[in-house]
Design a protein around this motif. Structure first.
Motif, PDB file in Angstrom:
ATOM      1  N   SER A 139       0.787  -1.230   0.000  1.00 46.09           N
ATOM      2  CA  SER A 139       0.000   0.000   0.000  1.00 46.09           C
ATOM      3  C   SER A 139       0.823   1.286   0.000  1.00 46.09           C
ATOM      4  N   THR A 140       2.158   1.183   0.053  1.00 46.51           N
ATOM      5  CA  THR A 140       2.976   2.394   0.066  1.00 46.51           C
ATOM      6  C   THR A 140       4.090   2.324  -0.960  1.00 46.51           C
ATOM      7  N   SER A 169       7.811   4.296  -1.518  1.00 46.98           N
ATOM      8  CA  SER A 169       8.809   5.195  -0.943  1.00 46.98           C
ATOM      9  C   SER A 169       9.809   5.552  -2.023  1.00 46.98           C
ATOM     10  N   THR A 176       7.223   8.792   1.628  1.00 53.02           N
ATOM     11  CA  THR A 176       6.398   7.593   1.588  1.00 53.02           C
ATOM     12  C   THR A 176       4.981   8.024   1.250  1.00 53.02           C
ATOM     13  N   ASN A 177       4.457   7.462   0.172  1.00 53.88           N
ATOM     14  CA  ASN A 177       3.138   7.819  -0.326  1.00 53.88           C
ATOM     15  C   ASN A 177       2.268   6.570  -0.351  1.00 53.88           C
ATOM     16  N   THR A 178       0.964   6.747  -0.136  1.00 50.42           N
ATOM     17  CA  THR A 178       0.063   5.604  -0.247  1.00 50.42           C
ATOM     18  C   THR A 178      -0.407   5.494  -1.692  1.00 50.42           C
ATOM     19  N   TYR A 179      -0.730   4.272  -2.101  1.00 46.99           N
ATOM     20  CA  TYR A 179      -1.191   4.075  -3.467  1.00 46.99           C
ATOM     21  C   TYR A 179      -2.184   2.930  -3.537  1.00 46.99           C
ATOM     22  N   SER A 180      -2.922   2.919  -4.653  1.00 47.60           N
ATOM     23  CA  SER A 180      -3.760   1.769  -4.990  1.00 47.60           C
ATOM     24  C   SER A 180      -3.637   1.563  -6.493  1.00 47.60           C
ATOM     25  N   THR A 193      -1.476   9.056  -3.300  1.00 48.70           N
ATOM     26  CA  THR A 193      -1.753  10.192  -2.413  1.00 48.70           C
ATOM     27  C   THR A 193      -0.445  10.586  -1.746  1.00 48.70           C
ATOM     28  N   THR A 231      -3.769  13.962  -4.525  1.00 48.59           N
ATOM     29  CA  THR A 231      -4.008  12.659  -5.141  1.00 48.59           C
ATOM     30  C   THR A 231      -3.866  12.810  -6.645  1.00 48.59           C
TER      31      THR A 231
END
Length: 141
Positions: free
Chosen positions: A93-94, A96, A110-114, A123, A135
């Motif tokens: 889910s991340t 970096s 570090t960013n979250t992603y899908s 994001t 986003t």
């Protein structure tokens, strides 16, 4: 005893091999060039900064992720446009990113992603816009 040591060695090797490949497992579907033509800002301290930026004639952000764990990012939102490269790692889910020349990669962004149906949604925050969450939705090229 020799059989036990051999089995222990094989088990240790399999554990180390699987631990090292876990990151590759998450990075592999991200390999390629991704472009985003819109970036949305939300939760900004200054409400006037909330909204969507659309780059109509070109991409806003392009990122190329390589299978060797490196990346190149082109950002047309900066004035003037900017390019950076470095190392990238991914979990389930991340993402970096550590820019080349950064001697303190422990502080990597570090960013979250899908990832779903050929769309990558990331994001992230930006030090230039405190309090904002951005986003960007990317299409694979």
């Amino acid at each position: 005893m020799r059989a036990f040591l051999s089995l222990s060695f094989i088990a240790l090797f399999l554990c180390l091999a699987s631990c090292g490949s876990e990151e590759e497992e998450f990075l592999t579907p991200l390999v390629g060039t991704w472009e985003s033509s819109t970036v949305t800002a939300a939760n900004c301290t200054d409400p006037d900064e909330n909204g969507t930026i659309t780059c109509s004639n070109t991409y806003c952000i392009r990122v190329t992720i390589n299978s060797d764990g490196t990346y190149t990012l082109n950002n047309n939102l900066d004035d003037p446009p900017s390019t950076e490269s470095g190392n990238i790692t991914a979990t389930s889910s991340t993402i970096s990113m550590c820019e080349s020349g950064n001697s303190n990669c422990g502080d990597a962004d570090t960013n979250t992603y899908s990832l779903s149906g050929g769309k990558l949604s990331v994001t992230f925050t930006d030090d230039d816009s405190p309090g904002c969450n951005f986003t960007a939705t990317f299409d694979k090229k």
